[in-house]
Design an enzyme around this catalytic site. Structure first.
Site, PDB file in Angstrom:
ATOM      1  N   LYS A  67       0.844  -1.199   0.000  1.00  0.00           N
ATOM      2  CA  LYS A  67       0.000   0.000   0.000  1.00  0.00           C
ATOM      3  C   LYS A  67       0.881   1.253   0.000  1.00  0.00           C
ATOM      4  O   LYS A  67       0.695   2.164  -0.799  1.00  0.00           O
ATOM      5  CB  LYS A  67      -0.909  -0.020   1.238  1.00  0.00           C
ATOM      6  CG  LYS A  67      -1.765   1.202   1.349  1.00  0.00           C
ATOM      7  CD  LYS A  67      -2.655   1.187   2.580  1.00  0.00           C
ATOM      8  CE  LYS A  67      -3.336   2.538   2.711  1.00  0.00           C
ATOM      9  NZ  LYS A  67      -4.128   2.665   3.923  1.00  0.00           N
TER      10      LYS A  67
ATOM     11  N   GLU B 101      10.927  -4.536   3.995  1.00  0.00           N
ATOM     12  CA  GLU B 101      11.009  -5.954   3.603  1.00  0.00           C
ATOM     13  C   GLU B 101      10.583  -6.122   2.144  1.00  0.00           C
ATOM     14  O   GLU B 101      11.229  -6.817   1.358  1.00  0.00           O
ATOM     15  CB  GLU B 101      10.093  -6.818   4.485  1.00  0.00           C
ATOM     16  CG  GLU B 101      10.540  -6.983   5.921  1.00  0.00           C
ATOM     17  CD  GLU B 101       9.888  -5.963   6.837  1.00  0.00           C
ATOM     18  OE1 GLU B 101       9.619  -4.817   6.392  1.00  0.00           O
ATOM     19  OE2 GLU B 101       9.650  -6.312   8.011  1.00  0.00           O
TER      20      GLU B 101
ATOM     21  N   GLY C 176      -4.405  -1.921   5.060  1.00  0.00           N
ATOM     22  CA  GLY C 176      -3.736  -3.084   4.471  1.00  0.00           C
ATOM     23  C   GLY C 176      -4.428  -4.399   4.787  1.00  0.00           C
ATOM     24  O   GLY C 176      -4.642  -5.244   3.912  1.00  0.00           O
ATOM     25  N   ARG C 177      -4.828  -4.582   6.045  1.00  0.00           N
ATOM     26  CA  ARG C 177      -5.413  -5.872   6.445  1.00  0.00           C
ATOM     27  C   ARG C 177      -6.849  -6.054   5.954  1.00  0.00           C
ATOM     28  O   ARG C 177      -7.450  -7.093   6.148  1.00  0.00           O
ATOM     29  CB  ARG C 177      -5.299  -6.054   7.961  1.00  0.00           C
ATOM     30  CG  ARG C 177      -5.837  -4.890   8.780  1.00  0.00           C
ATOM     31  CD  ARG C 177      -5.395  -5.004  10.243  1.00  0.00           C
ATOM     32  NE  ARG C 177      -5.770  -3.860  11.051  1.00  0.00           N
ATOM     33  CZ  ARG C 177      -5.062  -2.738  11.142  1.00  0.00           C
ATOM     34  NH1 ARG C 177      -3.971  -2.582  10.440  1.00  0.00           N
ATOM     35  NH2 ARG C 177      -5.470  -1.761  11.939  1.00  0.00           N
TER      36      ARG C 177
ATOM     37  N   GLU D 165      -3.801  -6.612  14.994  1.00  0.00           N
ATOM     38  CA  GLU D 165      -3.339  -5.281  14.578  1.00  0.00           C
ATOM     39  C   GLU D 165      -4.483  -4.275  14.750  1.00  0.00           C
ATOM     40  O   GLU D 165      -4.249  -3.096  14.989  1.00  0.00           O
ATOM     41  CB  GLU D 165      -2.843  -5.309  13.121  1.00  0.00           C
ATOM     42  CG  GLU D 165      -1.881  -4.181  12.802  1.00  0.00           C
ATOM     43  CD  GLU D 165      -1.088  -4.386  11.522  1.00  0.00           C
ATOM     44  OE1 GLU D 165       0.068  -4.829  11.592  1.00  0.00           O
ATOM     45  OE2 GLU D 165      -1.624  -4.100  10.445  1.00  0.00           O
TER      46      GLU D 165
ATOM     47  N   HIS E 168      -4.395 -33.478  17.318  1.00  0.00           N
ATOM     48  CA  HIS E 168      -3.262 -34.352  17.642  1.00  0.00           C
ATOM     49  C   HIS E 168      -2.027 -33.535  17.998  1.00  0.00           C
ATOM     50  O   HIS E 168      -0.926 -34.086  18.088  1.00  0.00           O
ATOM     51  CB  HIS E 168      -2.962 -35.286  16.464  1.00  0.00           C
ATOM     52  CG  HIS E 168      -4.157 -36.122  16.108  1.00  0.00           C
ATOM     53  ND1 HIS E 168      -4.429 -37.336  16.719  1.00  0.00           N
ATOM     54  CD2 HIS E 168      -5.191 -35.890  15.257  1.00  0.00           C
ATOM     55  CE1 HIS E 168      -5.556 -37.824  16.231  1.00  0.00           C
ATOM     56  NE2 HIS E 168      -6.048 -36.954  15.342  1.00  0.00           N
TER      57      HIS E 168
ATOM     58  N   LYS F 237       9.860  -0.768  13.789  1.00  0.00           N
ATOM     59  CA  LYS F 237      10.466  -0.594  12.458  1.00  0.00           C
ATOM     60  C   LYS F 237      11.633   0.389  12.557  1.00  0.00           C
ATOM     61  O   LYS F 237      12.696   0.178  11.983  1.00  0.00           O
ATOM     62  CB  LYS F 237       9.439  -0.014  11.475  1.00  0.00           C
ATOM     63  CG  LYS F 237       8.386  -0.981  10.995  1.00  0.00           C
ATOM     64  CD  LYS F 237       7.575  -0.302   9.881  1.00  0.00           C
ATOM     65  CE  LYS F 237       6.286  -1.038   9.595  1.00  0.00           C
ATOM     66  NZ  LYS F 237       5.373  -0.312   8.737  1.00  0.00           N
TER      67      LYS F 237
HETATM   68  O1  F6P Z   1       2.745  -4.036   9.934  1.00  0.00           O
HETATM   69  C1  F6P Z   1       2.423  -2.740   9.629  1.00  0.00           C
HETATM   70  C2  F6P Z   1       1.876  -2.651   8.239  1.00  0.00           C
HETATM   71  O2  F6P Z   1       1.690  -1.306   7.972  1.00  0.00           O
HETATM   72  C3  F6P Z   1       0.570  -3.418   8.031  1.00  0.00           C
HETATM   73  O3  F6P Z   1      -0.526  -2.766   8.538  1.00  0.00           O
HETATM   74  C4  F6P Z   1       0.571  -3.598   6.563  1.00  0.00           C
HETATM   75  O4  F6P Z   1      -0.361  -4.545   6.122  1.00  0.00           O
HETATM   76  C5  F6P Z   1       2.009  -4.001   6.335  1.00  0.00           C
HETATM   77  O5  F6P Z   1       2.746  -3.191   7.248  1.00  0.00           O
HETATM   78  C6  F6P Z   1       2.503  -3.818   4.947  1.00  0.00           C
HETATM   79  O6  F6P Z   1       2.362  -2.486   4.523  1.00  0.00           O
HETATM   80  P1  F6P Z   1       2.413  -2.091   2.992  1.00  0.00           P
HETATM   81  O7  F6P Z   1       1.284  -2.752   2.295  1.00  0.00           O
HETATM   82  O8  F6P Z   1       2.330  -0.594   2.979  1.00  0.00           O
HETATM   83  O9  F6P Z   1       3.734  -2.572   2.450  1.00  0.00           O
END
Ligand code: F6P
Length: 571
Positions: A217, A223, A277-278, A363, A394, A525
């Site tokens: 987003k 990452e 995002g979620r 979250e 199990h 972060k």
């Molecule tokens: O973990 C924090 C967060 O902002 C989440 O809410 C989000 O889904 C994720 O990092 C990834 O963010 P982005 O889609 O901006 O890369």
């Protein structure tokens, strides 16, 4: 929604707070006094009917919890007190319900049909959403049919989605859950910055036949950007610099950043900042699923979600699935004080469901202050975790049955077997029988007299019988909620996911939380960014090392030693 303006002043506010505080005290007291589940059933012949709800393709049964009629009345008082009806209106009206970021939360618009008129802060959003959905569908169908090919003209056989959190968990879970409907390219996922994750995601793939979807987003998540750069290198090594762009797609609300990264405009799919995002899998973030199952079935998934939106928006609270499910969550987490809840789908294909819900629930509702910044009156949302049945039986059900911690369980059971059955077996009914058996034993436990009879019949000597019973006894009186769904298909998954999103919203409203921000994740972060050079630099700054806490300094020293970078940290 501002409690101060709604209630008309400080005096009103403190009166209202006092009432809410009193309600929570009453709920906690009720939870402590609750009779056993067996007694609740014995005293109330209508319990199974009255503490369950059937509709929208689901049967929600919460009769095997400790919620009784007085507890339910208190929970509905809370619904009233916390103005759920007005807060639900504000959500659907596109008001800035995400107070800390000043944004609406309009994920419902992503799954709505052309007749919908959602607006964010008064600006209509449907035209842009429908246009983007049509572009996605064209793109997905062209890739699936081989009309869009790789740089060398070969068809796309594999897709790697590079993204993390909400840009990974939803599509990853759904591609598995709806695997029976997949007839497109193979879809893989890369989230972690671990080398192992990268190698696993790209192993055996041919760059000439692989699309890389960069899903973010913000298009700033470290990452994702590190992994996307590595994916570009992987493409470039085989296809040359001119071959990379044809294999890159971006799913983002920051198209300018995706373009700067080298993604061609025609391959950038966007969504609004008003979608968290979620909650984003219903739009461009769902492209992996659309590529897997096709645009038509993806449309069925959206229609399922939209049907649940209508139900949540219009059904009276006493017959409203998200509200009822939320009340069980509030009861277990904030009234009874259980810190965690297990989510167990009896479906192999749904085995990632709990991991998606972990982000959605934790979250959203893992917060210690209200939307206005005041301390909560009750515990925040619970930790949720789980795995699929029967495998989980199990692994960790032993603790559910006989451990001293009480962990409420939420069973999710798709009732119809998979359509294309390749084996001739009564296994599906055995799966169902296991789910119902677990719920029964959790609630009612084992019966000493039956155990004794069995042990005697098996010839166990009289002096060992009491000890054997102690070992085997399941005490019962452990709560569970059963959510049965007619079948597992795109439409029902859409309904289920939207049901859960609204359930999380309702729980947040009853606790006073803003479920649409996630400030807690941000600080970690920043600290990781600051630690990185201390691990990576040949000569890290001594002053920065010295400023670390002693434990972290030691961890860094050991890592540097084991990475062959010397021990200049002095630990
Ligand atoms: O973990 C924090 C967060 O902002 C989440 O809410 C989000 O889904 C994720 O990092 C990834 O963010 P982005 O889609 O901006 O890369």
């Amino acid at each position: 929604m501002d409690l101060m303006t709604r209630s008309g002043g400080a005096a009103d506010l403190s009166g209202r707070q006092a009432e809410i505080g009193a309600l929570w005290r009453a709920l906690r007291a009720r939870a402590m006094l609750a009779p056993t589940i067996s007694v609740l059933f014995a005293e109330d012949p209508r319990r199974a009917e009255d503490f369950s709800f059937e509709g929208e393709g689901f049967l929600l049964d919460f009769s095997k919890t400790h919620i009784d009629r007085p507890a339910l009345a208190l929970l509905f008082d809370l619904v009233e007190r916390m103005d759920l009806a007005a807060r639900r209106e504000a959500l659907f009206a596109g008001e800035p319900v995400n107070l800390s970021e000043g944004r609406p939360a309009l994920h419902m618009a992503l799954r709505a049909g052309p007749e919908a008129d959602y607006a964010a802060n008064g600006t209509p959003v449907m035209p842009a959403i429908l246009a983007e959905r049509a572009r996605m569908a064209r793109f997905a169908e062209d890739v699936r049919a081989g009309r869009i090919c790789g740089h060398g003209g070969r068809p796309i056989r594999a897709v790697v989605n590079v993204g993390i959190g909400g840009s990974d968990l939803g599509p990853r879970m759904l591609c598995r859950a709806l695997g029976a409907f997949a007839d497109g390219p193979e879809i893989r996922f890369l989230a972690n910055i671990d080398d192992g994750a990268f190698n696993e995601a790209f192993q055996g793939l041919d760059p000439a036949e692989t699309l890389v979807l960069v899903s973010s987003k913000s298009f700033t998540t470290p990452e994702t950007l590190d992994n996307a750069r590595a994916a570009k290198d992987w493409l470039r090594a085989e296809l040359g610099p001119e071959g990379v762009a044809a294999h890159l797609v971006a799913l983002t609300s920051r198209p300018e950043k995706a373009a700067a990264f080298g993604v061609p405009e025609a391959q950038i799919f966007t969504y609004g900042a008003y979608v968290g995002g979620r909650y984003s899998v219903w739009g461009p973030v769902g492209l992996p699923l659309m590529l897997a199952i096709g645009a038509e079935r993806f449309g069925e998934f959206l229609a399922g979600g939209a049907a649940m939106d209508r139900h949540f928006h219009t059904a009276p609270f006493a017959r409203n699935l998200p509200v009822l499910l939320a009340l069980t969550g509030i009861w277990h987490g904030s009234a009874c004080g259980h810190p965690s809840r297990a989510i167990i789908p009896y479906s192999e294909r749904m085995r990632l469901f709990a991991s998606h819900l972990q982000q959605l629930e934790m979250e959203s509702n893992g917060k210690g202050v209200t939307a206005e910044g005041a301390p909560l009156e009750a515990h925040s949302g619970m930790a949720v975790w789980g795995d699929r049945g029967t495998s989980a039986q199990h692994a960790f059900f032993q603790l559910f049955h006989q451990g001293t911690h009480v962990i409420p369980v939420e069973f999710i059971v798709p009732v119809a077997p998979e359509v294309d059955r390749v084996r001739d077996c009564d296994c599906h009914n055995k799966l169902l029988a296991n789910a119902f058996a677990q719920a029964e034993v959790l609630a009612f436990g084992s019966d000493d007299a039956t155990l004794r009879r069995r042990l005697e019949a098996a010839g166990v000597p009289a002096h060992r019988i009491e000890q054997e019973i102690a070992w085997r006894r399941c005490p019962g009186n452990r709560p569970s909620v059963m959510l049965m769904m007619e079948r597992l298909d795109p439409a029902m998954m859409g309904r289920l996911l939207a049901l859960w999103e609204h359930r999380v919203f309702v729980e947040a409203m009853l606790l006073g939380i803003n479920p649409f921000d996630q400030w807690g994740v941000e600080h970690g972060k920043k600290i990781a960014e600051a630690l990185f050079p201390l691990l990576d630099d040949e000569r890290p700054e001594e002053a920065r090392l010295a400023a670390l806490d002693p434990s972290t300094r030691r961890l860094i020293a050991a890592s540097r030693r084991w990475l062959g970078k010397g021990t200049s940290t002095g630990a």
